[in-house]
Motif scaffolding. Structure first.
Motif, mmCIF file in Angstrom:
data_model
loop_
_atom_site.group_PDB
_atom_site.id
_atom_site.type_symbol
_atom_site.label_atom_id
_atom_site.label_comp_id
_atom_site.label_asym_id
_atom_site.label_seq_id
_atom_site.Cartn_x
_atom_site.Cartn_y
_atom_site.Cartn_z
ATOM 1 N N GLU A 208 40.334 27.329 22.378
ATOM 2 C CA GLU A 208 41.588 27.819 22.584
ATOM 3 C C GLU A 208 42.335 27.214 23.969
ATOM 4 O O GLU A 208 43.309 27.518 24.205
ATOM 5 N N ASN A 209 41.327 26.467 24.687
ATOM 6 C CA ASN A 209 41.785 25.861 25.822
ATOM 7 C C ASN A 209 43.210 24.891 25.681
ATOM 8 O O ASN A 209 43.131 24.134 24.699
ATOM 9 N N THR A 210 43.938 25.138 26.566
ATOM 10 C CA THR A 210 45.298 24.367 26.174
ATOM 11 C C THR A 210 45.113 22.846 26.362
ATOM 12 O O THR A 210 45.660 22.074 25.810
ATOM 13 N N PHE A 211 44.104 22.515 27.445
ATOM 14 C CA PHE A 211 43.860 21.087 27.406
ATOM 15 C C PHE A 211 42.619 20.748 26.501
ATOM 16 O O PHE A 211 42.265 19.522 26.721
ATOM 17 N N GLY A 212 42.357 21.356 25.387
ATOM 18 C CA GLY A 212 41.001 21.174 24.671
ATOM 19 C C GLY A 212 41.156 19.798 24.104
ATOM 20 O O GLY A 212 40.314 19.033 24.183
ATOM 21 N N VAL B 241 40.061 21.274 38.198
ATOM 22 C CA VAL B 241 41.560 21.937 38.593
ATOM 23 C C VAL B 241 42.181 22.877 37.348
ATOM 24 O O VAL B 241 42.728 23.782 37.748
ATOM 25 N N THR B 242 41.764 22.395 36.306
ATOM 26 C CA THR B 242 42.513 22.995 35.092
ATOM 27 C C THR B 242 41.598 24.282 34.734
ATOM 28 O O THR B 242 41.693 24.876 33.635
ATOM 29 N N GLY B 243 40.551 24.489 35.293
ATOM 30 C CA GLY B 243 39.469 25.692 34.850
ATOM 31 C C GLY B 243 38.911 25.308 33.498
ATOM 32 O O GLY B 243 38.360 26.088 32.920
ATOM 33 N N SER B 244 38.609 24.116 33.173
ATOM 34 C CA SER B 244 37.803 23.791 32.151
ATOM 35 C C SER B 244 36.555 23.144 32.076
ATOM 36 O O SER B 244 36.196 22.528 31.561
#
Length: 264
Positions: free
Chosen positions: A64-68, A136-139
């Protein structure tokens, strides 16, 4: 084995001097100098993130991560880059240092150590930036991040073993280097870096299992994309192959060291 480590330790100044010289020469006469080591990967990460996340909206199944997808891609490309740099420099290590080998007496294993040190230094700079992007992106993947250490050790061991083997062969058969330059391009696209394995048919997945880099790349991506610990049993073949390649490379080098100097 102990004598080898003692010899390398005795020549640590030689090794560190070569690492420093190569790193500095890479950016000689450049206004920004070593900053390019940061700007290049930063540009790559931004481009991948923009294209694959914002434009194509590419996503991994179940992520689900936008930056996946951009993390999946960068995880594969950055670690593959470490592999390609060590192998690429390893296969020309004796050709590029022909004058050094002829004129100076030093433990020849210093040369592979210099290759590894330079490649790891470059990778550390780039990967630190990528880690900052994850934070930074919480990933950030959490505690599973520490599993990258044994994976990188396996990758480096396999890379230098293959590199030294090709390097010895390349001295006597120059076509080896030319052929491998083409082969590694196909190898990259036959490794699940740009695409996820579950996007392929069952038949193609079965074929990818014969690629020793598949399990390693999937382990890197599993950690960085989903925070999943590697399935260590799947890494046994690549680990054994890495050890075999190192032993083969060392055996070839010791057997043909004298002949190589004459050939160079």
């Amino acid at each position: 084995m102990l004598n080898i480590f003692k010899a390398l330790w005795a020549y640590r100044g030689f090794i560190l001097g070569n690492v420093k010289r190569e790193f500095q020469s890479k950016y000689r006469n450049s206004l920004l100098g070593a900053a390019w080591n940061v700007l290049n990967p930063l540009a790559m990460i931004l481009v991948y993130t923009l294209i694959f996340t914002e434009v194509m909206r590419a996503k991994l199944p179940g992520v689900e991560n936008t930056f996946g997808y951009s993390i999946h891609l960068c995880a594969g490309i950055l670690t593959w880059g470490l592999f390609a740099e060590i192998v690429g420099r390893g296969q020309t290590i004796f050709l590029n240092n022909a004058n050094l080998l002829k004129k100076l007496s030093f433990p020849r294993l210093c040369l592979p150590i210099v290759v590894i040190a330079n490649a790891v230094l470059n990778f550390t700079i780039v990967f630190s930036l990528f880690t900052g992007f994850l934070l930074v992106t919480g990933s950030f993947p959490g505690i599973a991040f520490v599993a990258l250490i044994p994976l990188l050790l396996i990758l480096i061991l396999f890379s230098i073993g293959l590199g030294i083997t090709l390097g010895v062969l390349n001295v006597f058969f120059r076509d080896v280097g030319q052929f491998f330059g083409i082969f590694i391009t196909f190898w990259f696209w036959l490794t699940p870096i740009v695409y996820p394995v579950n996007a392929l048919s069952e038949e193609l997945r079965g074929l990818l299992e014969y690629n020793p880099m598949t399990s390693l790349m999937m382990a890197f991506q599993g950690i960085l994309v989903s925070g999943q610990w590697p399935q260590w049993e799947t890494l046994l073949p690549i680990t054994l192959l890495a050890v075999v390649m190192c032993l083969l490379g060392m055996s070839l080098f010791r057997r043909h060291a004298g002949e190589m100097v004459d050939e160079l």
